[in-house]
Motif scaffolding. Structure first.
Motif, PDB file in Angstrom:
ATOM      1  N   HIS A 146      -5.777   3.770  -5.959  1.00  0.00           N
ATOM      2  CA  HIS A 146      -6.022   4.012  -4.541  1.00  0.00           C
ATOM      3  C   HIS A 146      -7.381   4.646  -4.315  1.00  0.00           C
ATOM      4  O   HIS A 146      -8.054   4.360  -3.339  1.00  0.00           O
ATOM      5  CB  HIS A 146      -4.945   4.918  -3.960  1.00  0.00           C
ATOM      6  N   TYR A 149       3.063   2.002  -2.058  1.00  0.00           N
ATOM      7  CA  TYR A 149       3.365   2.398  -3.444  1.00  0.00           C
ATOM      8  C   TYR A 149       2.077   2.613  -4.211  1.00  0.00           C
ATOM      9  O   TYR A 149       1.076   1.977  -3.914  1.00  0.00           O
ATOM     10  CB  TYR A 149       4.225   1.319  -4.108  1.00  0.00           C
ATOM     11  N   PRO A 150       2.013   3.454  -5.234  1.00  0.00           N
ATOM     12  CA  PRO A 150       3.089   4.349  -5.639  1.00  0.00           C
ATOM     13  C   PRO A 150       3.253   5.494  -4.656  1.00  0.00           C
ATOM     14  O   PRO A 150       2.310   5.865  -3.966  1.00  0.00           O
ATOM     15  CB  PRO A 150       2.602   4.865  -6.992  1.00  0.00           C
ATOM     16  N   LYS A 151       4.455   6.049  -4.628  1.00  0.00           N
ATOM     17  CA  LYS A 151       4.689   7.194  -3.751  1.00  0.00           C
ATOM     18  C   LYS A 151       4.064   8.439  -4.369  1.00  0.00           C
ATOM     19  O   LYS A 151       3.517   8.395  -5.452  1.00  0.00           O
ATOM     20  CB  LYS A 151       6.185   7.389  -3.574  1.00  0.00           C
ATOM     21  N   TYR A 155       0.810  -1.223   0.000  1.00  0.00           N
ATOM     22  CA  TYR A 155       0.000   0.000   0.000  1.00  0.00           C
ATOM     23  C   TYR A 155       0.840   1.268   0.000  1.00  0.00           C
ATOM     24  O   TYR A 155       0.328   2.348  -0.260  1.00  0.00           O
ATOM     25  CB  TYR A 155      -0.932   0.001   1.222  1.00  0.00           C
ATOM     26  N   ASP A 215     -11.443  -3.135   3.191  1.00  0.00           N
ATOM     27  CA  ASP A 215     -11.421  -1.738   3.618  1.00  0.00           C
ATOM     28  C   ASP A 215     -12.574  -1.566   4.607  1.00  0.00           C
ATOM     29  O   ASP A 215     -13.294  -2.521   4.895  1.00  0.00           O
ATOM     30  CB  ASP A 215     -11.579  -0.789   2.408  1.00  0.00           C
ATOM     31  N   ARG A 238      -3.670   3.952   4.394  1.00  0.00           N
ATOM     32  CA  ARG A 238      -3.060   5.272   4.210  1.00  0.00           C
ATOM     33  C   ARG A 238      -3.701   6.299   5.137  1.00  0.00           C
ATOM     34  O   ARG A 238      -3.009   7.144   5.708  1.00  0.00           O
ATOM     35  CB  ARG A 238      -3.205   5.706   2.745  1.00  0.00           C
ATOM     36  N   THR A 246      -5.362  12.030  -1.283  1.00  0.00           N
ATOM     37  CA  THR A 246      -6.682  11.746  -1.841  1.00  0.00           C
ATOM     38  C   THR A 246      -7.032  10.274  -1.698  1.00  0.00           C
ATOM     39  O   THR A 246      -8.035   9.828  -2.237  1.00  0.00           O
ATOM     40  CB  THR A 246      -6.731  12.118  -3.330  1.00  0.00           C
ATOM     41  N   SER A 247      -6.223   9.526  -0.987  1.00  0.00           N
ATOM     42  CA  SER A 247      -6.442   8.084  -0.934  1.00  0.00           C
ATOM     43  C   SER A 247      -7.586   7.735   0.009  1.00  0.00           C
ATOM     44  O   SER A 247      -7.706   8.285   1.103  1.00  0.00           O
ATOM     45  CB  SER A 247      -5.170   7.401  -0.455  1.00  0.00           C
ATOM     46  N   THR A 248      -8.424   6.794  -0.429  1.00  0.00           N
ATOM     47  CA  THR A 248      -9.463   6.305   0.485  1.00  0.00           C
ATOM     48  C   THR A 248      -9.052   4.982   1.105  1.00  0.00           C
ATOM     49  O   THR A 248      -9.856   4.335   1.759  1.00  0.00           O
ATOM     50  CB  THR A 248     -10.789   6.111  -0.269  1.00  0.00           C
ATOM     51  N   ASP A 249      -7.809   4.561   0.890  1.00  0.00           N
ATOM     52  CA  ASP A 249      -7.329   3.317   1.484  1.00  0.00           C
ATOM     53  C   ASP A 249      -7.227   3.484   3.002  1.00  0.00           C
ATOM     54  O   ASP A 249      -6.571   4.404   3.489  1.00  0.00           O
ATOM     55  CB  ASP A 249      -5.956   2.990   0.880  1.00  0.00           C
ATOM     56  N   GLY A 270      -1.275  11.288  -4.156  1.00  0.00           N
ATOM     57  CA  GLY A 270      -1.857   9.957  -3.996  1.00  0.00           C
ATOM     58  C   GLY A 270      -2.208   9.657  -2.541  1.00  0.00           C
ATOM     59  O   GLY A 270      -3.192   8.992  -2.257  1.00  0.00           O
ATOM     60  N   HIS A 307     -11.444   2.024  -5.395  1.00  0.00           N
ATOM     61  CA  HIS A 307     -11.466   0.644  -4.916  1.00  0.00           C
ATOM     62  C   HIS A 307     -12.430  -0.167  -5.764  1.00  0.00           C
ATOM     63  O   HIS A 307     -13.337   0.377  -6.375  1.00  0.00           O
ATOM     64  CB  HIS A 307     -11.931   0.609  -3.466  1.00  0.00           C
ATOM     65  N   LEU A 333      -2.191  -3.872  -1.303  1.00  0.00           N
ATOM     66  CA  LEU A 333      -3.169  -2.798  -1.472  1.00  0.00           C
ATOM     67  C   LEU A 333      -4.537  -3.137  -0.893  1.00  0.00           C
ATOM     68  O   LEU A 333      -5.080  -2.397  -0.106  1.00  0.00           O
ATOM     69  CB  LEU A 333      -3.286  -2.449  -2.953  1.00  0.00           C
ATOM     70  N   GLU A 334      -5.102  -4.257  -1.254  1.00  0.00           N
ATOM     71  CA  GLU A 334      -6.430  -4.569  -0.708  1.00  0.00           C
ATOM     72  C   GLU A 334      -6.370  -5.651   0.355  1.00  0.00           C
ATOM     73  O   GLU A 334      -7.316  -6.431   0.536  1.00  0.00           O
ATOM     74  CB  GLU A 334      -7.390  -4.924  -1.840  1.00  0.00           C
ATOM     75  N   MET A 369      -1.687   5.635  -8.551  1.00  0.00           N
ATOM     76  CA  MET A 369      -2.467   6.580  -7.755  1.00  0.00           C
ATOM     77  C   MET A 369      -3.964   6.320  -7.942  1.00  0.00           C
ATOM     78  O   MET A 369      -4.722   6.322  -7.008  1.00  0.00           O
ATOM     79  CB  MET A 369      -2.146   8.004  -8.206  1.00  0.00           C
TER      80      MET A 369
END
Lengths: 524, 204
Positions: B4, A8-10, A6, A100, A23, A17-20, A14, B7, A507-508, B1
């Motif tokens: 992310h 990456y990418p740097k 998770y 998530d 992060r 604005t990430s909804t992960d 990113g 999803h 990531l997920e 990007m």
């Protein structure tokens, strides 16, 4: 393979604005650590003023502003969001086998509401007519009369409440809807359980502080007199409304801390947690009964004898589930193969400090003794033992426990242990003398004191310096860990789901959604 | 990007409804705090509350209650319409709901305006010369109905947004949880008024 996690990418955009959920958890971690260090340094400056009797580095009004902003930062920006926003966001979905939280965009929104609230809180220090000087409790009628910038600080707390509510709402629905196949309620790990209990308090208690703070604003702007006696109101009513939220808020802070501790102990003892169901039920009981004890903050402010009795009794009752947890933790260690690693050191000091904080809480919950120690340093020592010695140390335990999972690296454990030693000694030296000072009658919130209190204050100020040193050692060790050894997927031999995926998590989270067949702590 | 923020599409109507219900709890507790304040002051100043409440026009209050009740019915009908795949009717019913809400606000405007013309607002010379309980009653009146009116405004905005989503086809017979949640919110706004009406107008 390296770049599929998770991190990456740097790139800053990113991240922002990430909804992960991972992060977002890391962003909260950075924000909260920054505010924690700022709040800690402000506390250190207060101890500098108190190092000797008489005026040292600031006048009384500055001191009033200082303890107010220390309180606002530490309570509203650090310990209330604290564990659930950082580790809850990062690990709740992973520990229940989800990709998530259920509403990822809402999650990002609550992060930004938090940031907006934080900015308003910072602004309230500089804009307008001077930093608020009411204490973080905003007690009426002073908060209505003080000509400092109270309304803005109140508004900041209101905004932060929204963030807290939305996070709680998200976690409740996530736990209801997204547990992995086979994970029944009683197969869920105990940190998610504690977050579940916490989330309900966040959702059900926070609106009360929201409306109360709105009433303060209405009173200052519109002359609607709810609390000001000259306008017909009742200042005691403010205290009631304030503590109806703010006492449960203490459980918002401590319940996730207990959850973290409950995760760490089985891992480092390689033993199944003792009394899983008792821990679950005591979490829920704390959340439920904790709602009904607010009156114990007001034993000396004018209440009927009957209500004082009832609130005192309920306060003693809420101590029972907390004690049950302590027994469970100790029973889990019994005959376990204990490994004294850094997270476990923090965990042990948590239990030690939590017991001192809890039992002194009962001294404050007893009607007769409370009259003696109310509004003295005894109270200050008590709640710092619970909030810092409890929640704070649990936060440190959590960051040392999950650091390898979150960042895929190991910190230098020897240095981390040293930092722990310094933090623990500094903490004890800073806060333990306050119990004695309080029993001797040193009132809280004073910027000066009589010469007979000098010894205790000097000890306490030395403790503050040691503690701050320790904290910087700890943060430095953690930051230096970026270049540490690469961490394996399961460095501590844990059993919960986060240890089954790679470090840092992909990531997920899960390539394949896991199916759960047994309880979370099945050690051999 | 990109991956992310986007999803893998995950739709959970049950979860959305549960989330909405939890949110509605928080709204109820927000007003519960005010009801608590009302209860405390009413118990302390029963006579003053009695006198102050007589200043209020039950007829306007009752008309507004009926308007809101009808608007709750129309929003519910709109949900049924979308379930029956009648988008035009759903949108029309939503606009009727919004229209009723605006009528409510206009009534409220005249009611507040009338009070303010008679110098009955917090901080006015007249009100500050009244007895404690009466001052409190007027304060509570403005605060409670003001907060409720704010919720009406939020509700109208929400319903207008939903109507536009229905028009775009984003809310349709297969996916109408947004409209349902909007309806739930509107029922809550209605429900709170059902409590405010007797507390401020009827119990004298």
């Amino acid at each position: 393979m390296q770049n599929t996690n998770y991190l990456y990418p740097k790139g800053l955009k990113g991240w922002l604005t990430s909804t992960d959920h991972k992060r977002i958890g890391v962003m909260y971690l950075i924000a909260i650590m920054v505010f924690f260090l700022v709040g800690g340094i402000l506390g250190g400056i207060m101890k500098l003023e108190l190092a000797q009797p008489g005026q040292q580095v600031m006048d009384a009004q500055t001191y009033n502003g200082l303890f107010t902003v220390h309180g606002i930062i530490m309570i509203f920006l650090v310990v209330i969001p604290g564990l659930s926003a950082v580790f809850g966001n990062f690990f709740l979905p992973i520990m229940i086998g989800a990709k998530d939280v259920v509403f990822p965009r809402l999650n990002l929104l609550s992060f930004y509401i938090y940031i907006v609230g934080a900015c308003i809180a910072v602004l309230s220090q500089f804009a307008g007519s001077g930093p608020p000087d009411t204490g973080w409790t905003f007690y009426a009628p002073y908060s209505l009369e003080s000509d400092t910038n109270v309304v803005m600080a109140v508004f900041a707390a209101f905004v932060l409440g929204f963030s807290s509510i939305l996070t709680g709402l998200n976690f409740i629905v996530t736990i209801h809807r997204l547990r992995a196949p086979g994970m029944g309620w009683f197969k869920m790990p105990l940190f998610p359980w504690s977050l579940y209990a916490t989330a309900w308090i966040q959702v059900l208690a926070t609106p009360i502080i929201g409306i109360t703070l709105l009433m303060i604003a209405a009173e200052r702007f519109l002359n609607i007199g709810f609390f000001d006696p000259t306008l017909g109101g009742d200042p005691i009513l403010f205290q009631h409304l304030f503590w109806i939220y703010s006492h449960p808020a203490v459980y918002i802070m401590i319940l996730p801390a207990m959850g973290v501790i409950t995760e760490i102990i089985p891992t480092f003892c390689q033993r199944k947690v003792f009394g899983y169901q008792a821990i679950v039920i005591s979490s829920l009981a704390i959340a439920g009964v904790g709602y009904l004890v607010w009156g114990h903050h007001m034993f000396t402010s004018g209440m009927s004898d009957l209500s004082r009795w009832v609130f005192s009794l309920l306060t003693f009752i809420v101590a029972i589930p907390s004690a049950i947890k302590v027994f469970n933790w100790i029973a889990t260690m019994y005959k376990g193969s204990i490994e004294l690693r850094t997270p476990f050191l923090y965990t042990l000091s948590f239990i030690f400090q939590f017991m001192i904080g809890g039992i002194t809480g009962l001294i404050l919950g007893s009607l007769a003794t409370d009259v003696h120690v109310h509004d003295t340093y005894f109270v200050v020592a008590h709640f710092h033992y619970i909030v810092f010695g409890g929640m704070g140390f649990a936060f440190f335990a959590a960051i040392h426990y999950w650091y390898p999972k979150m960042f895929g690296r190991m910190y230098n454990e020897r240095r981390a242990n040293w930092a722990w030693g310094v933090v623990f000694s500094g903490f004890t030296l800073l806060y333990f003398p306050m119990f004695i000072l309080g029993l001797q009658g040193m009132p809280r919130r004073y910027f000066d004191y009589l010469p007979e209190y000098t010894f205790g204050h000097v000890l306490s100020s030395i403790g503050a310096a040691v503690l701050l040193t320790g904290l910087f050692m700890m943060v430095h060790t953690l930051l230096a860990g970026r270049n540490g050894k690469v961490a394996p997927a399961n460095p501590w031999g844990g059993k919960t789901l986060e240890w089954t995926i790679s470090s840092p998590p992909p990531l997920e989270n899960f390539v394949e959604v896991p199916t759960i067949t047994e309880g979370p702590y099945e050690y051999k | 990007m990109e991956n992310h923020s986007a999803h893998s599409e995950h739709r959970d109507d049950e979860g959305s409804r549960l989330g909405m219900w939890v949110f509605l709890f928080t709204e109820m507790i927000l007003f519960f705090g005010l009801f608590l304040v009302y209860a405390v002051f009413r118990a302390k100043h029963a006579d003053d509350f009695h006198i102050a409440a007589q200043q209020f026009n039950v007829i306007i209050g009752a008309i507004n209650t009926i308007i809101l009740l009808i608007s709750s019915a129309t929003v519910a009908m709109s949900i049924t319409a979308i379930q029956l795949n009648d988008r035009v009717k759903a949108i029309r019913l939503l606009w009727i709901t919004i229209g009723l809400a605006l009528i409510f606000l206009v009534n409220k405007y005249f009611e507040w305006g009338g009070k303010i013309d008679h110098m009955l607002y917090p901080g006015s010379d007249l009100v500050t010369s009244l007895k404690q309980g009466q001052i409190l009653f007027f304060g509570l009146y403005y605060f409670m109905t003001g907060l409720h009116a704010l919720h009406i405004v939020i509700g109208v905005t929400l319903l207008a947004y939903i109507a536009s989503q229905v028009k775009k086809g984003k809310v349709n017979a297969n996916d109408h949880v947004l409209l349902e949640n909007g309806g739930l919110y509107w029922h809550l706004v209605d429900l709170i008024w059902i409590f405010l009406f007797p507390l401020l107008y009827l119990i004298t």
